[in-house]
Write an enzyme that holds these catalytic residues in place. Structure first.
Site, PDB file in Angstrom:
ATOM      1  N   HIS A  31       0.855  -1.187   0.000  1.00  0.00           N
ATOM      2  CA  HIS A  31       0.000   0.000   0.000  1.00  0.00           C
ATOM      3  C   HIS A  31       0.894   1.241   0.000  1.00  0.00           C
ATOM      4  O   HIS A  31       2.122   1.124  -0.082  1.00  0.00           O
ATOM      5  CB  HIS A  31      -0.957  -0.017   1.199  1.00  0.00           C
ATOM      6  CG  HIS A  31      -0.276  -0.289   2.511  1.00  0.00           C
ATOM      7  ND1 HIS A  31       0.643   0.564   3.061  1.00  0.00           N
ATOM      8  CD2 HIS A  31      -0.366  -1.334   3.368  1.00  0.00           C
ATOM      9  CE1 HIS A  31       1.078   0.074   4.208  1.00  0.00           C
ATOM     10  NE2 HIS A  31       0.499  -1.093   4.414  1.00  0.00           N
ATOM     11  N   GLY A  33       1.820   3.158   2.255  1.00  0.00           N
ATOM     12  CA  GLY A  33       2.821   3.180   3.339  1.00  0.00           C
ATOM     13  C   GLY A  33       4.109   2.521   2.855  1.00  0.00           C
ATOM     14  O   GLY A  33       5.208   3.071   3.017  1.00  0.00           O
ATOM     15  N   HIS A  34       3.971   1.337   2.243  1.00  0.00           N
ATOM     16  CA  HIS A  34       5.155   0.660   1.695  1.00  0.00           C
ATOM     17  C   HIS A  34       5.795   1.524   0.591  1.00  0.00           C
ATOM     18  O   HIS A  34       7.010   1.639   0.509  1.00  0.00           O
ATOM     19  CB  HIS A  34       4.783  -0.683   1.062  1.00  0.00           C
ATOM     20  CG  HIS A  34       4.239  -1.688   2.027  1.00  0.00           C
ATOM     21  ND1 HIS A  34       2.937  -2.127   1.984  1.00  0.00           N
ATOM     22  CD2 HIS A  34       4.832  -2.339   3.054  1.00  0.00           C
ATOM     23  CE1 HIS A  34       2.755  -3.024   2.944  1.00  0.00           C
ATOM     24  NE2 HIS A  34       3.879  -3.170   3.612  1.00  0.00           N
ATOM     25  N   LYS A 146       4.816   2.451  11.969  1.00  0.00           N
ATOM     26  CA  LYS A 146       3.562   1.888  12.487  1.00  0.00           C
ATOM     27  C   LYS A 146       3.889   0.707  13.401  1.00  0.00           C
ATOM     28  O   LYS A 146       3.281   0.517  14.438  1.00  0.00           O
ATOM     29  CB  LYS A 146       2.612   1.462  11.374  1.00  0.00           C
ATOM     30  CG  LYS A 146       1.270   1.008  11.958  1.00  0.00           C
ATOM     31  CD  LYS A 146       0.204   0.900  10.936  1.00  0.00           C
ATOM     32  CE  LYS A 146       0.361  -0.335  10.109  1.00  0.00           C
ATOM     33  NZ  LYS A 146       0.122  -1.576  10.893  1.00  0.00           N
ATOM     34  N   VAL A 173       1.825   6.274   7.434  1.00  0.00           N
ATOM     35  CA  VAL A 173       0.980   6.886   6.399  1.00  0.00           C
ATOM     36  C   VAL A 173      -0.472   6.531   6.728  1.00  0.00           C
ATOM     37  O   VAL A 173      -0.781   5.385   7.048  1.00  0.00           O
ATOM     38  CB  VAL A 173       1.366   6.373   4.985  1.00  0.00           C
ATOM     39  CG1 VAL A 173       0.453   6.981   3.924  1.00  0.00           C
ATOM     40  CG2 VAL A 173       2.826   6.698   4.683  1.00  0.00           C
TER      41      VAL A 173
END
Ligand code: PAF
Length: 279
Positions: A31, A33-34, A146, A173
């Protein structure tokens, strides 16, 4: 972009490019974030390798290894758009061949938070991350905040074992409404997703309470728990105010304090965290 499945081939490539590689370790189902980690990796090294491996040794017997979402085709697209040069996607048999018996364990830091609710989890994480470091030989490795405890544990491992890898942590994120991005979010239905917003909402409540002068951890815990418990579907696994370096318990909070949460929404376990004084 190239996909490598074999440890030997990845290691051969790494040997030829030692000092030039940034690694983004992932379990796939990528996603934004990655993608943000990959973009950062792109800035820090000539070659970006993203590993995609759902690591069986970090899942407990009753956890979601089998239902963990997987989509290598989509992941390849996301990684390529984020500037990745090589995807390293080994099979479990390639990483843990028959006769495998070596594990890496960080002792004290892994006894808290997720380590307490998921026995053996961090032993699996540090083992696979050590193996990835030996196979990909990165100069720098990028992880998301996270998994705050995971980042702390990996930093400790790299320091304690004199690993020649810089460990970089990147901000969480979030979706527009505050939900922290997670590969597990795909398993939330609409009602559960709405309940899941209580996690980020509760972090904001804690920050505001501290800003308003409340420093008692007992009072802050009560305020955070009330936000989450107002959602009938949400069940708190842990809700802790900790020192961000040692992860030890505190009685009084300040701007440096870590608030870490793990909450079950139906069968999906979500984590989130913040440093109280950060925006
Ligand atoms: O954060 C993850 O996705 C995993 O724990 C990691 C670091 C890739 C190890 O399997």
């Amino acid at each position: 972009m190239k996909v490598i499945n074999s440890v030997a081939e990845m290691q051969q490539f790494a040997r030829e490019h030692r000092g030039e590689i940034a690694l983004v370790p992932t379990m796939g189902y990528l996603h934004e974030g990655h993608a943000s980690l990959m973009v950062e990796a792109r800035k820090r090294a000539r070659i970006v390798v993203a590993s995609i491996f759902v690591n069986p040794t970090q899942f407990g017997v009753n956890e979601d290894l089998d239902s963990y979402p997987r989509d290598l085709e989509r992941d390849t697209r996301v990684a390529s758009e984020a500037g990745v040069d090589i995807i390293f996607a080994p099979t479990a048999a390639e990483m843990y061949p028959s006769g495998y018996q070596t594990y890496v364990n960080v002792e004290e830091l892994t006894t808290h938070l997720c380590g307490a609710s998921r026995p053996g989890h961090f032993r699996g994480v540090t083992t696979v991350v050590s193996k990835l470091f030996n196979i990909v030989m990165p100069r720098v490795a990028i992880f998301g905040k996270k998994d705050f405890q995971q980042l702390a544990v990996i930093k400790r491992m790299a320091k304690d074992l004199n690993m020649d890898v810089e460990i970089v942590g990147m901000p969480i994120v979030r979706e527009h409404d505050g939900l922290a991005l997670s590969s597990r979010n795909v398993r939330l239905d609409t009602t559960q997703r709405r309940s899941a917003l209580s996690l980020s909402r509760s972090l904001r409540v804690a920050k505001e309470a501290l800003r308003g002068g409340e420093q008692s951890v007992a009072a802050l815990k009560k305020a955070v728990a009330e936000v989450i418990e107002a959602e009938p579907m949400a069940e708190i696994d842990y809700l802790e105010f900790r020192d961000p370096d040692t992860l030890l318990e505190l009685e009084q909070a300040d701007e440096r304090t870590l608030l870490a949460l793990a909450v079950r929404i139906g069968s999906v376990r979500l984590i989130d965290n913040c440093i109280l004084g950060e925006e």
